[in-house]
Design an enzyme around this catalytic site. Structure first.
Site, PDB file in Angstrom:
ATOM      1  N   SER A  50       1.743  -7.499  -0.670  1.00 33.74           N
ATOM      2  CA  SER A  50       2.536  -8.369   0.203  1.00 33.74           C
ATOM      3  C   SER A  50       2.000  -9.789   0.281  1.00 33.74           C
ATOM      4  O   SER A  50       2.741 -10.711   0.635  1.00 33.74           O
ATOM      5  CB  SER A  50       2.644  -7.765   1.603  1.00 33.74           C
ATOM      6  OG  SER A  50       1.394  -7.717   2.260  1.00 33.74           O
ATOM      7  N   THR A 105       1.207  -4.195   4.317  1.00 32.80           N
ATOM      8  CA  THR A 105       0.957  -4.543   5.714  1.00 32.80           C
ATOM      9  C   THR A 105       0.260  -5.895   5.867  1.00 32.80           C
ATOM     10  O   THR A 105       0.259  -6.458   6.973  1.00 32.80           O
ATOM     11  CB  THR A 105       0.094  -3.470   6.399  1.00 32.80           C
ATOM     12  OG1 THR A 105      -1.147  -3.335   5.695  1.00 32.80           O
ATOM     13  CG2 THR A 105       0.818  -2.139   6.432  1.00 32.80           C
ATOM     14  N   ASP A 106      -0.328  -6.442   4.806  1.00 26.11           N
ATOM     15  CA  ASP A 106      -1.090  -7.676   4.946  1.00 26.11           C
ATOM     16  C   ASP A 106      -0.246  -8.828   5.496  1.00 26.11           C
ATOM     17  O   ASP A 106      -0.728  -9.631   6.290  1.00 26.11           O
ATOM     18  CB  ASP A 106      -1.714  -8.084   3.613  1.00 26.11           C
ATOM     19  CG  ASP A 106      -2.950  -7.265   3.276  1.00 26.11           C
ATOM     20  OD1 ASP A 106      -3.401  -6.489   4.143  1.00 26.11           O
ATOM     21  OD2 ASP A 106      -3.456  -7.385   2.146  1.00 26.11           O
ATOM     22  N   THR A 127       0.815  -1.217   0.000  1.00 23.89           N
ATOM     23  CA  THR A 127       0.000   0.000   0.000  1.00 23.89           C
ATOM     24  C   THR A 127       0.845   1.262   0.000  1.00 23.89           C
ATOM     25  O   THR A 127       0.472   2.271  -0.619  1.00 23.89           O
ATOM     26  CB  THR A 127      -0.944   0.004   1.220  1.00 23.89           C
ATOM     27  OG1 THR A 127      -1.815  -1.126   1.130  1.00 23.89           O
ATOM     28  CG2 THR A 127      -1.778   1.275   1.282  1.00 23.89           C
TER      29      THR A 127
END
Length: 329
Positions: A62, A94-95, A18
């Site tokens: 990610s 961030t996932d 992101t």
């Protein structure tokens, strides 16, 4: 390399996520677009803090990263430190940030910090947090107190331990926590401060094998055993179960696991998101006492996803027999 005499060397790489995303057109959704150099344009202060070596290793969401890709990232980061970098920063989505941080932490042999960060809002959204997180990551990376702490995750001006941090919200800005422990420290007015000195660290060697497969299943109410029984037949080398409560499964699952543990390592973690598995409290079929008698390992404080990473690396280094020593109580 951007040269400034007398400044420390800082290496920064982007993996995508992101923090790198923008929308090509209204209503199209954001996708990875900004390379590392473009991300740094939003944080001009960095060039006054350090000599920067900047690169884009990949630009992917990610969820599409792989263990083998992370080994390539690790090789780049190790090379940067060996060439004199004071610290290394990685930006990514961030996932999977909590997983990639732990993977790299288990293999990071240096006192020099490896700091990971990202963003919850894309670069094309008002109030995007990527630049602030990147600046905070640099402040942490260059702080004397960050030495010897391994891989650190910096989000929302908090510094988290790789083994404990979790993404606990899907879209909120304050999405990262270390449940049951809290952050290691925080960034206040540009200064990284820590609550405790660094803990002693132990790392694994690089895996000699990378084709091993570890399954992750979740225990849930009235689940049958079909998937569980299929795991050994599908060529998996290990199994992690996100268990009920303090690390429990149904009686029928317990019966199946008894026949699996002689041929593959099995870890039971808790699916709750906070707290450890039990060790000696419950005695029913499928409880922690029952499962341990059948050769199952209890995860302690380690979450299911990180158990899978640990087991993958231990199998890859032929150290699966050391598993109990690596599971935090």
């Amino acid at each position: 390399m951007i040269e400034h005499s007398g400044l420390p060397r800082l290496s920064i790489a982007s993996l995508g996520g992101t923090v790198s995303m923008q929308a090509a057109a209204v209503g199209c959704g954001v996708t990875p677009t900004l390379d590392c150099e473009q991300q740094l344009l939003q944080v001009p202060q960095l060039r006054e803090m350090a000599q920067l070596n900047v690169t884009s290793l990949c630009l992917v969401p990610s969820a599409s990263l792989s263990f083998r890709a992370l080994l390539d990232v690790l090789a780049w980061a190790r090379c940067e430190v060996e060439r004199g970098a004071r610290a290394v920063i990685l930006t990514q989505g961030t996932d999977s940030l909590e997983e990639t941080a732990y993977f790299l932490d288990l293999l990071w042999p240096f006192d020099a910090p490896l700091v990971m960060t990202g963003a919850m809002r894309s670069a094309s959204q008002p109030g995007n947090d990527g630049p602030a997180n990147l600046l905070a990551a640099a402040q942490v990376a260059l702080a004397q107190g960050s030495s010897g702490r391994g891989v650190l995750v910096v989000m929302n001006d908090q510094v988290h331990c790789a083994a404990r941090v979790r993404k606990t919200a899907s879209l909120a800005m304050a999405a990262f926590e270390s449940p049951g422990f809290g952050p290691l420290g925080e960034v206040v007015e540009g200064v990284a401060t820590y609550r405790h000195p660094p803990d002693r660290r132990e790392v694994l060697p690089l895996p000699g094998r990378t084709d091993q497969r570890v399954a992750l299943l979740e225990a849930c109410l009235d689940a049958d055993t079909a998937l569980l029984q299929a795991v050994p037949t599908l060529g998996y080398d290990g199994l992690v179960i996100a268990g009920f409560g303090a690390g429990h499964v149904s009686g029928s699952w317990s019966d199946v696991l008894e026949h699996m543990t002689p041929t593959m390592p099995v870890i039971i973690a808790t699916r709750t998101g906070k707290g450890p598995t039990a060790g000696a409290t419950y005695g029913f079929s499928g409880s922690e006492i029952d499962l341990q008698k059948k050769g199952v390992h209890m995860a302690g404080q380690l979450c299911p996803r990180k158990c899978r990473i640990l087991l993958w690396l231990l199998i890859g280094t032929d150290r699966q027999h050391e598993l109990p020593r690596w599971l935090p109580s």
